[in-house]
Design a protein around this motif. Structure first.
Motif, short mmCIF file in Angstrom:
data_model
loop_
_atom_site.label_atom_id
_atom_site.label_comp_id
_atom_site.label_asym_id
_atom_site.label_seq_id
_atom_site.Cartn_x
_atom_site.Cartn_y
_atom_site.Cartn_z
N VAL A 147 0.85 -1.19 0.00
CA VAL A 147 0.00 0.00 0.00
C VAL A 147 0.89 1.25 0.00
O VAL A 147 0.63 2.22 -0.71
CB VAL A 147 -0.94 0.01 1.23
N ASP A 148 1.97 1.19 0.79
CA ASP A 148 2.89 2.32 0.89
C ASP A 148 3.55 2.64 -0.45
O ASP A 148 3.97 3.76 -0.70
CB ASP A 148 3.97 2.04 1.94
N LYS A 149 3.65 1.62 -1.30
CA LYS A 149 4.23 1.82 -2.64
C LYS A 149 3.16 2.21 -3.67
O LYS A 149 3.42 2.22 -4.87
CB LYS A 149 4.94 0.54 -3.10
N GLU A 150 1.95 2.52 -3.17
CA GLU A 150 0.83 2.96 -4.00
C GLU A 150 0.40 1.91 -5.02
O GLU A 150 0.05 2.22 -6.15
CB GLU A 150 1.17 4.29 -4.70
N LEU A 151 0.43 0.65 -4.58
CA LEU A 151 0.05 -0.44 -5.48
C LEU A 151 -1.34 -1.00 -5.18
O LEU A 151 -1.75 -1.97 -5.80
CB LEU A 151 1.09 -1.56 -5.39
N ALA A 152 -2.05 -0.41 -4.22
CA ALA A 152 -3.36 -0.96 -3.82
C ALA A 152 -4.46 -0.51 -4.78
O ALA A 152 -4.48 0.61 -5.27
CB ALA A 152 -3.70 -0.51 -2.41
N ASN A 153 -5.40 -1.42 -5.03
CA ASN A 153 -6.55 -1.15 -5.89
C ASN A 153 -7.68 -0.60 -5.02
O ASN A 153 -8.36 -1.35 -4.32
CB ASN A 153 -6.98 -2.43 -6.60
N ARG A 154 -7.89 0.70 -5.08
CA ARG A 154 -8.90 1.35 -4.22
C ARG A 154 -10.33 1.14 -4.73
O ARG A 154 -11.29 1.58 -4.09
CB ARG A 154 -8.61 2.85 -4.13
N GLN A 155 -10.49 0.47 -5.88
CA GLN A 155 -11.83 0.23 -6.41
C GLN A 155 -12.41 -1.11 -5.95
O GLN A 155 -13.50 -1.49 -6.38
CB GLN A 155 -11.83 0.31 -7.93
N CYS A 156 -11.69 -1.81 -5.10
CA CYS A 156 -12.21 -3.07 -4.56
C CYS A 156 -13.47 -2.79 -3.73
O CYS A 156 -13.58 -1.74 -3.10
CB CYS A 156 -11.18 -3.74 -3.65
N ASP A 157 -14.39 -3.74 -3.74
CA ASP A 157 -15.56 -3.62 -2.86
C ASP A 157 -15.13 -3.71 -1.41
O ASP A 157 -15.70 -3.07 -0.54
CB ASP A 157 -16.57 -4.73 -3.19
N GLU A 158 -14.12 -4.54 -1.17
CA GLU A 158 -13.50 -4.63 0.16
C GLU A 158 -11.99 -4.63 -0.07
O GLU A 158 -11.49 -5.43 -0.86
CB GLU A 158 -13.86 -5.93 0.88
N LEU A 159 -11.28 -3.75 0.61
CA LEU A 159 -9.83 -3.75 0.55
C LEU A 159 -9.31 -3.91 1.97
O LEU A 159 -9.48 -3.03 2.81
CB LEU A 159 -9.29 -2.46 -0.07
N HIS A 160 -8.72 -5.06 2.25
CA HIS A 160 -8.20 -5.35 3.58
C HIS A 160 -6.69 -5.12 3.58
O HIS A 160 -5.97 -5.73 2.78
CB HIS A 160 -8.51 -6.80 3.97
#
Length: 197
Positions: free
Chosen positions: A73-86
């Motif tokens: 996440v810190d490397k900005e690789l997370a998909n923020r469009q997930c219905d759930e992002l854990h």
């Protein structure tokens, strides 16, 4: 949104790979999950085949559950469009949550992370820690060498045929996903309207 008909964990590369067939397969898997009312559980990334399967699932009407370590996440690789992002702290937490939230597992082309995830969940299955079906989508012969080596392991006495039989291997995503979902005890038949009314 209605409860998903099933939940499939997809392991795949955070890169697209050199063969366009890899991305096409990831898109087909996501479309299949979404169009059959399912839920994707995956590593929560934006890039490569991971991003492709997630976006295809979302655009086809499926739910997307991402599980990603804080370091990514810190490397900005997370998909923020997930219905759930854990967001979890360790890879162990990530894999445990992904396994818990899924009815079946399938590996697409990928690198050592994909291999490790597949082998771990396969090991758990042979030891009886779960009874969920496992699949390997062999796109463009990508896994031919690995499958040949696994047969060498069987021939050398380090594996048994029944262990190989735990892994459903296919080149067609539709047939493989259908087999996995049905093996997990979920029906793909549409619900008769009369039973809903």
């Amino acid at each position: 949104m209605a409860e998903p008909a099933f939940s499939i964990c997809v392991y795949c590369g955070s890169r697209p790979g050199e063969n366009p067939a890899f991305s096409q397969a990831a898109q087909a898997v996501g479309q299949w999950i979404g169009s059959h009312g399912g839920q994707l559980v995956y590593g929560g990334g934006l890039s490569g085949l991971m991003g492709t399967v997630a976006e295809a699932t979302r655009l086809s009407g499926g739910r997307v559950v991402g599980v990603i370590p804080q370091t990514l996440v810190d490397k900005e690789l997370a998909n923020r469009q997930c219905d759930e992002l854990h967001i979890v702290q360790t890879m162990h937490e990530r894999k445990a949550m992904m396994a818990e939230r899924s009815n079946a597992f399938v590996a697409l082309p990928g690198g050592i992370g994909t291999f490790e995830e597949l082998f771990e969940v396969w090991t758990w299955r042979q030891l009886g820690y779960h009874d969920k079906p496992l699949g390997l989508l062999n796109v463009g012969g990508y896994y031919d060498g690995l499958l040949a080596f696994l047969q060498t392991s069987v021939a050398s006495g380090f594996m048994r045929g029944w262990q190989m039989d735990l892994l459903h291997i296919a080149t067609d995503s539709d047939a493989l996903l259908r087999t996995l979902v049905q093996s997990a005890g979920h029906s793909l038949e549409p619900v008769p309207l009369r039973s809903v009314i």
